[in-house]
Design an enzyme around this catalytic site. Structure first.
Site, PDB file in Angstrom:
ATOM      1  CB  ILE A 192       7.213  -4.611 -13.169  1.00  0.00           C
ATOM      2  CG1 ILE A 192       6.584  -3.535 -12.266  1.00  0.00           C
ATOM      3  CG2 ILE A 192       6.720  -4.485 -14.611  1.00  0.00           C
ATOM      4  CD1 ILE A 192       6.787  -2.112 -12.731  1.00  0.00           C
ATOM      5  CD  GLU A 211      17.507  -9.326 -11.444  1.00  0.00           C
ATOM      6  OE1 GLU A 211      16.364  -8.885 -11.671  1.00  0.00           O
ATOM      7  OE2 GLU A 211      18.410  -8.624 -10.931  1.00  0.00           O
ATOM      8  CB  VAL A 245      20.416  -5.742 -20.921  1.00  0.00           C
ATOM      9  CG1 VAL A 245      20.092  -5.151 -22.270  1.00  0.00           C
ATOM     10  CG2 VAL A 245      19.449  -6.877 -20.596  1.00  0.00           C
ATOM     11  CB  ALA A 276      10.265  -4.494 -15.672  1.00  0.00           C
ATOM     12  CB  VAL A 277      15.693  -1.991 -14.878  1.00  0.00           C
ATOM     13  CG1 VAL A 277      15.999  -3.073 -15.909  1.00  0.00           C
ATOM     14  CG2 VAL A 277      15.538  -0.623 -15.552  1.00  0.00           C
ATOM     15  CG  HIS A 451     -10.692 -27.811   9.240  1.00  0.00           C
ATOM     16  ND1 HIS A 451      -9.433 -28.009   8.697  1.00  0.00           N
ATOM     17  CD2 HIS A 451     -11.418 -28.911   8.915  1.00  0.00           C
ATOM     18  CE1 HIS A 451      -9.408 -29.176   8.085  1.00  0.00           C
ATOM     19  NE2 HIS A 451     -10.599 -29.752   8.197  1.00  0.00           N
TER      20      HIS A 451
HETATM   21  P1  FAD Z   1       1.397   7.681  -8.725  1.00  0.00           P
HETATM   22  O1  FAD Z   1       0.421   6.570  -8.649  1.00  0.00           O
HETATM   23  O2  FAD Z   1       2.490   7.598  -9.727  1.00  0.00           O
HETATM   24  O3  FAD Z   1       0.532   8.998  -8.956  1.00  0.00           O
HETATM   25  C1  FAD Z   1       1.115  10.241  -9.106  1.00  0.00           C
HETATM   26  C2  FAD Z   1       0.149  11.124  -9.858  1.00  0.00           C
HETATM   27  O4  FAD Z   1       0.662  12.444  -9.829  1.00  0.00           O
HETATM   28  C3  FAD Z   1      -0.011  10.768 -11.325  1.00  0.00           C
HETATM   29  O5  FAD Z   1      -1.364  10.819 -11.690  1.00  0.00           O
HETATM   30  C4  FAD Z   1       0.781  11.848 -12.055  1.00  0.00           C
HETATM   31  O6  FAD Z   1       0.255  12.124 -13.352  1.00  0.00           O
HETATM   32  C5  FAD Z   1       0.550  13.016 -11.116  1.00  0.00           C
HETATM   33  N1  FAD Z   1       1.556  14.075 -11.224  1.00  0.00           N
HETATM   34  C6  FAD Z   1       2.901  13.975 -11.252  1.00  0.00           C
HETATM   35  N2  FAD Z   1       3.476  15.183 -11.312  1.00  0.00           N
HETATM   36  C7  FAD Z   1       2.460  16.075 -11.314  1.00  0.00           C
HETATM   37  C8  FAD Z   1       2.395  17.477 -11.363  1.00  0.00           C
HETATM   38  N3  FAD Z   1       3.496  18.223 -11.412  1.00  0.00           N
HETATM   39  N4  FAD Z   1       1.177  18.072 -11.363  1.00  0.00           N
HETATM   40  C9  FAD Z   1       0.041  17.329 -11.311  1.00  0.00           C
HETATM   41  N5  FAD Z   1       0.046  16.003 -11.261  1.00  0.00           N
HETATM   42  C10 FAD Z   1       1.236  15.379 -11.253  1.00  0.00           C
HETATM   43  N6  FAD Z   1       1.919  -1.222  -5.929  1.00  0.00           N
HETATM   44  C11 FAD Z   1       1.237  -1.999  -5.053  1.00  0.00           C
HETATM   45  O7  FAD Z   1       1.202  -1.684  -3.863  1.00  0.00           O
HETATM   46  N7  FAD Z   1       0.590  -3.135  -5.474  1.00  0.00           N
HETATM   47  C12 FAD Z   1       0.607  -3.526  -6.756  1.00  0.00           C
HETATM   48  O8  FAD Z   1       0.009  -4.550  -7.104  1.00  0.00           O
HETATM   49  C13 FAD Z   1       1.309  -2.733  -7.701  1.00  0.00           C
HETATM   50  N8  FAD Z   1       1.346  -3.079  -9.003  1.00  0.00           N
HETATM   51  C14 FAD Z   1       2.004  -2.275  -9.898  1.00  0.00           C
HETATM   52  C15 FAD Z   1       2.057  -2.679 -11.226  1.00  0.00           C
HETATM   53  C16 FAD Z   1       2.709  -1.892 -12.161  1.00  0.00           C
HETATM   54  C17 FAD Z   1       2.749  -2.317 -13.599  1.00  0.00           C
HETATM   55  C18 FAD Z   1       3.317  -0.675 -11.736  1.00  0.00           C
HETATM   56  C19 FAD Z   1       3.983   0.216 -12.731  1.00  0.00           C
HETATM   57  C20 FAD Z   1       3.291  -0.285 -10.412  1.00  0.00           C
HETATM   58  C21 FAD Z   1       2.641  -1.086  -9.478  1.00  0.00           C
HETATM   59  N9  FAD Z   1       2.617  -0.766  -8.125  1.00  0.00           N
HETATM   60  C22 FAD Z   1       1.962  -1.567  -7.231  1.00  0.00           C
HETATM   61  C23 FAD Z   1       3.261   0.441  -7.622  1.00  0.00           C
HETATM   62  C24 FAD Z   1       2.207   1.530  -7.419  1.00  0.00           C
HETATM   63  O9  FAD Z   1       1.560   1.775  -8.648  1.00  0.00           O
HETATM   64  C25 FAD Z   1       2.863   2.803  -6.905  1.00  0.00           C
HETATM   65  O10 FAD Z   1       3.580   2.526  -5.718  1.00  0.00           O
HETATM   66  C26 FAD Z   1       1.812   3.855  -6.615  1.00  0.00           C
HETATM   67  O11 FAD Z   1       1.046   4.155  -7.755  1.00  0.00           O
HETATM   68  C27 FAD Z   1       2.460   5.141  -6.091  1.00  0.00           C
HETATM   69  O12 FAD Z   1       1.458   6.046  -5.775  1.00  0.00           O
HETATM   70  P2  FAD Z   1       1.723   7.630  -5.830  1.00  0.00           P
HETATM   71  O13 FAD Z   1       0.413   8.250  -5.531  1.00  0.00           O
HETATM   72  O14 FAD Z   1       2.890   7.957  -5.003  1.00  0.00           O
HETATM   73  O15 FAD Z   1       2.132   7.931  -7.332  1.00  0.00           O
HETATM   74  P1  NAD Z   2      12.102  -3.800  -9.000  1.00  0.00           P
HETATM   75  O1  NAD Z   2      13.045  -2.965  -8.245  1.00  0.00           O
HETATM   76  O2  NAD Z   2      11.102  -4.630  -8.277  1.00  0.00           O
HETATM   77  O3  NAD Z   2      12.900  -4.825  -9.932  1.00  0.00           O
HETATM   78  C1  NAD Z   2      13.838  -4.414 -10.877  1.00  0.00           C
HETATM   79  C2  NAD Z   2      14.746  -5.585 -11.169  1.00  0.00           C
HETATM   80  O4  NAD Z   2      15.532  -5.250 -12.288  1.00  0.00           O
HETATM   81  C3  NAD Z   2      15.702  -5.885 -10.026  1.00  0.00           C
HETATM   82  O5  NAD Z   2      15.686  -7.272  -9.752  1.00  0.00           O
HETATM   83  C4  NAD Z   2      17.041  -5.427 -10.563  1.00  0.00           C
HETATM   84  O6  NAD Z   2      18.134  -6.168 -10.051  1.00  0.00           O
HETATM   85  C5  NAD Z   2      16.858  -5.643 -12.043  1.00  0.00           C
HETATM   86  N1  NAD Z   2      17.715  -4.817 -12.881  1.00  0.00           N
HETATM   87  C6  NAD Z   2      18.070  -3.514 -12.706  1.00  0.00           C
HETATM   88  N2  NAD Z   2      18.845  -3.093 -13.741  1.00  0.00           N
HETATM   89  C7  NAD Z   2      18.951  -4.155 -14.582  1.00  0.00           C
HETATM   90  C8  NAD Z   2      19.606  -4.343 -15.828  1.00  0.00           C
HETATM   91  N3  NAD Z   2      20.289  -3.370 -16.412  1.00  0.00           N
HETATM   92  N4  NAD Z   2      19.516  -5.556 -16.420  1.00  0.00           N
HETATM   93  C9  NAD Z   2      18.808  -6.574 -15.841  1.00  0.00           C
HETATM   94  N5  NAD Z   2      18.189  -6.430 -14.663  1.00  0.00           N
HETATM   95  C10 NAD Z   2      18.242  -5.242 -14.036  1.00  0.00           C
HETATM   96  O7  NAD Z   2      11.396  -2.805 -10.038  1.00  0.00           O
HETATM   97  P2  NAD Z   2      10.161  -3.029 -10.985  1.00  0.00           P
HETATM   98  O8  NAD Z   2       9.847  -4.466 -11.130  1.00  0.00           O
HETATM   99  O9  NAD Z   2      10.442  -2.205 -12.188  1.00  0.00           O
HETATM  100  O10 NAD Z   2       9.001  -2.339 -10.172  1.00  0.00           O
HETATM  101  C11 NAD Z   2       9.072  -0.951  -9.826  1.00  0.00           C
HETATM  102  C12 NAD Z   2       8.343  -0.689  -8.560  1.00  0.00           C
HETATM  103  O11 NAD Z   2       6.957  -0.906  -8.722  1.00  0.00           O
HETATM  104  C13 NAD Z   2       8.821  -1.579  -7.452  1.00  0.00           C
HETATM  105  O12 NAD Z   2       9.355  -0.764  -6.447  1.00  0.00           O
HETATM  106  C14 NAD Z   2       7.630  -2.296  -6.949  1.00  0.00           C
HETATM  107  O13 NAD Z   2       7.508  -2.218  -5.557  1.00  0.00           O
HETATM  108  C15 NAD Z   2       6.445  -1.586  -7.593  1.00  0.00           C
HETATM  109  N6  NAD Z   2       5.512  -2.638  -8.018  1.00  0.00           N
HETATM  110  C16 NAD Z   2       4.863  -3.334  -7.058  1.00  0.00           C
HETATM  111  C17 NAD Z   2       4.025  -4.365  -7.406  1.00  0.00           C
HETATM  112  C18 NAD Z   2       3.343  -5.142  -6.332  1.00  0.00           C
HETATM  113  O14 NAD Z   2       3.317  -4.672  -5.213  1.00  0.00           O
HETATM  114  N7  NAD Z   2       2.785  -6.295  -6.630  1.00  0.00           N
HETATM  115  C19 NAD Z   2       3.865  -4.709  -8.734  1.00  0.00           C
HETATM  116  C20 NAD Z   2       4.566  -3.995  -9.700  1.00  0.00           C
HETATM  117  C21 NAD Z   2       5.380  -2.953  -9.314  1.00  0.00           C
END
Ligand code: FAD
Ligand code: NAD
Length: 475
Positions: A192, A211, A245, A276-277, A451
């Site tokens: 992130i 980081e 931090v 974004a930790v 290609h």
């Molecule tokens: P979620 O997508 O979190 O969905 C869970 C749902 O359950 C939510 O709608 C929540 O409101 C609902 N819920 C929770 N508790 C309850 C309850 N008790 N009752 C009813 N509903 C409930 N992953 C990738 O693979 N590629 C990416 O490019 C990527 N980019 C990302 C960028 C960002 C900024 C972030 C934050 C994440 C990104 N991720 C990416 C990670 C990805 O979003 C998650 O891995 C994925 O959404 C997980 O899917 P999930 O269905 O497990 O949970």
């Molecule tokens: P992350 O685990 O990818 O990265 C967190 C980073 O923060 C790590 O490098 C860690 O060492 C660092 N960190 C932790 N505590 C810290 C501190 N106190 N000070 C400074 N640095 C610290 O987590 P994320 O970037 O928050 O993303 C969360 C999840 O969402 C990930 O598991 C990722 O797979 C998923 N995600 C996936 C995509 C994608 O697939 N393109 C994009 C966004 C998010």
């Protein structure tokens, strides 16, 4: 009187909604309960991924990259693009429109598959019962043969820099800035941090990424990480490693961030801080006492290899269980569980899950890194092909980065593929398919690649594994 149905899915993110659709495809009667509320207080399907994660971040990455390239790259093509200006409001409307369209799409898919969506908070009671609290406070109960928990994850807060969602923000907030901050601090150089740091850097912010670890992208192959770091520095993404931090104070319309590194204690004055930790499983109020479902020490729902929880007929998938927090991992688990419930065969291959970071250049990998193979004592051969030698990449003005293939020294089986460069996130699909089929480097060598394509870089890297590359010098 509780209504009896086959499957209740709690959560309609990328793990839950595919589980619901596949269960319905399998002829089961399915209800999917979701609690997501958008910024206007409206319900929306799709979870974090569609509403506040994968999709909106990719929309902004695309827009911001075009903005950046128009300023830095068009001249090389002989295109004079003077007066390129940002209209952030339009960019953000486009992002919001894509999200609306995609989340509405899930509602249509549910309708077509015969899945009933209920908006509200689900809570697992003992004995396959789910209590649903509507957003208006109304309560109902559903009894099901099976319950699939897909409640996802939420951003982790730093105690020393708690979210105020205005100056110290999470990733969702950071997708919706209405002005470009002059100075931005991102805490965490993970996926992130790099993606959102890139968005706001390209749109003009000065970005410092702090980081805590000394190693950049410790989860990735370190040759890949080093190449990526070089490009990020060129883009003036100021990544400071080993920076812990210690505090963040909001005052006078800004934030003062304190951190420590080898050089001592430092402060940084910025307009906003994105924390974004990492993320943690979201299980608050999900499990009533006596539900029989256990959490592990980090709060993940405990499941076996097939996503069965300790309670009979209760399954859990996606970010709320162990494994990488990736949408496609959750989707495969959701589908597998729906098939297992219907008595069909299902299997998730956890060894072959691709990862992509959508920066420029993109970073993608599947399988094991050189460091993991070395520390496991597994003999391997390595082949690297630079995009600088790819005709298509050069034609695209994108001849940076490389493809690296690691294959077993004895059997030639591909063990890992690591790509940094143009369209790495698309190219990794071929590597993933090859690994799923347990292909050897020779299998890729003998596969004809069109290609000029970027995919030829995979072909050449496979040839390089045996020092037989044609379009680069074998080392
Ligand atoms: P979620 O997508 O979190 O969905 C869970 C749902 O359950 C939510 O709608 C929540 O409101 C609902 N819920 C929770 N508790 C309850 C309850 N008790 N009752 C009813 N509903 C409930 N992953 C990738 O693979 N590629 C990416 O490019 C990527 N980019 C990302 C960028 C960002 C900024 C972030 C934050 C994440 C990104 N991720 C990416 C990670 C990805 O979003 C998650 O891995 C994925 O959404 C997980 O899917 P999930 O269905 O497990 O949970
Ligand atoms: P992350 O685990 O990818 O990265 C967190 C980073 O923060 C790590 O490098 C860690 O060492 C660092 N960190 C932790 N505590 C810290 C501190 N106190 N000070 C400074 N640095 C610290 O987590 P994320 O970037 O928050 O993303 C969360 C999840 O969402 C990930 O598991 C990722 O797979 C998923 N995600 C996936 C995509 C994608 O697939 N393109 C994009 C966004 C998010």
């Amino acid at each position: 009187m509780a209504e009896a149905i086959d499957v209740v899915v709690i959560g309609a993110g990328p793990a839950g909604y595919p589980a619901a659709i596949r269960a319905a495809q399998n002829g089961l009667k399915v209800i999917c309960v979701d609690a997501w509320l958008d910024r206007d207080g409206g319900s929306a399907l799709g979870g974090t991924c569609l509403n506040a994660g994968c999709i909106p971040s990719k929309a902004l990455l695309e827009s911001s990259e075009l903005f950046y390239r128009a300023q830095t790259e068009f001249a090389a093509h002989g295109i004079a693009a003077t007066g390129v200006a940002l209209d952030l409001a339009v960019m953000q409307r486009r992002r919001a429109g894509i999200v609306r369209n995609m989340t509405g799409g899930i509602a249509s898919l549910f309708k077509a598959a015969g899945v009933t969506a209920i908006f509200g908070r689900g809570r697992l009671l003992p004995g396959h019962r789910v209590e649903v609290t509507g957003h208006d406070g109304s309560r109902s109960e559903i009894e099901a043969r099976h319950v699939v928990l897909a409640s996802g994850s939420v951003p982790t807060e730093l105690k020393c820099a708690p979210f105020d969602h205005e100056r110290i923000v999470d990733s969702w907030d950071a997708l919706e800035f209405t002005t470009v901050p002059n100075k931005l601090c991102v805490v965490g150089a993970g996926v992130i941090g790099l993606e959102l740091g890139s968005v706001w850097r390209r749109l003009g912010a000065e970005v410092v990424v702090l980081e805590a670890l000394e190693n950049f992208l410790a989860i990735a192959d370190q040759q890949l990480a080093a190449e990526a770091a070089r490009h990020f520095r060129k883009q003036r993404l100021d990544i400071r490693l080993g920076a812990k931090v210690t505090g963040a104070v909001v005052a006078d319309g800004g934030v003062t961030v304190s951190y420590g590194d080898k050089g001592g204690a430092h402060t940084l004055s910025v307009d906003k801080v994105i924390v974004a930790v990492g993320r943690h499983p979201y299980t608050a109020n999900l499990l009533a006492p006596g539900s029989g479902v256990e959490l592990d020490e980090r709060g993940f729902i405990q499941v076996d290899e097939q996503c069965r929880s300790g309670a009979k007929g209760v399954w859990a998938v996606g970010d709320c269980v162990r494994g990488p927090m990736l949408a496609h991992k959750g989707k495969e688990e959701g589908i597998a569980v729906a098939d297992l419930i219907a008595g069909r065969y299902a299997h998730v291959n956890y060894e072959v899950i691709p990862s992509v970071i959508y920066t420029a250049p993109e970073i993608a990998w599947v399988g094991r890194t050189e460091q993991q193979l070395s520390s496991a004592g597994i003999g391997f051969k390595s082949g690297v092909f630079p995009f600088a030698a790819s005709g298509r990449a050069r034609a695209m003005e994108a001849g940076v980065g490389f493809v690296k293939i690691l294959a077993a020294r004895d059997t030639d089986t591909i063990l890992g593929v690591h790509i940094v460069g143009p369209m790495a996130g698309e190219l990794i699909a071929e590597a993933t398919l090859a690994m799923e089929f347990q292909a050897s480097a020779e299998d890729l060598q003998r596969t004809i690649h069109a290609h000029p394509t970027l995919a030829e870089a995979l072909h050449e890297a496979a040839l390089a594994v045996d020092k037989r590359a044609i379009d680069t010098i074998n080392r």
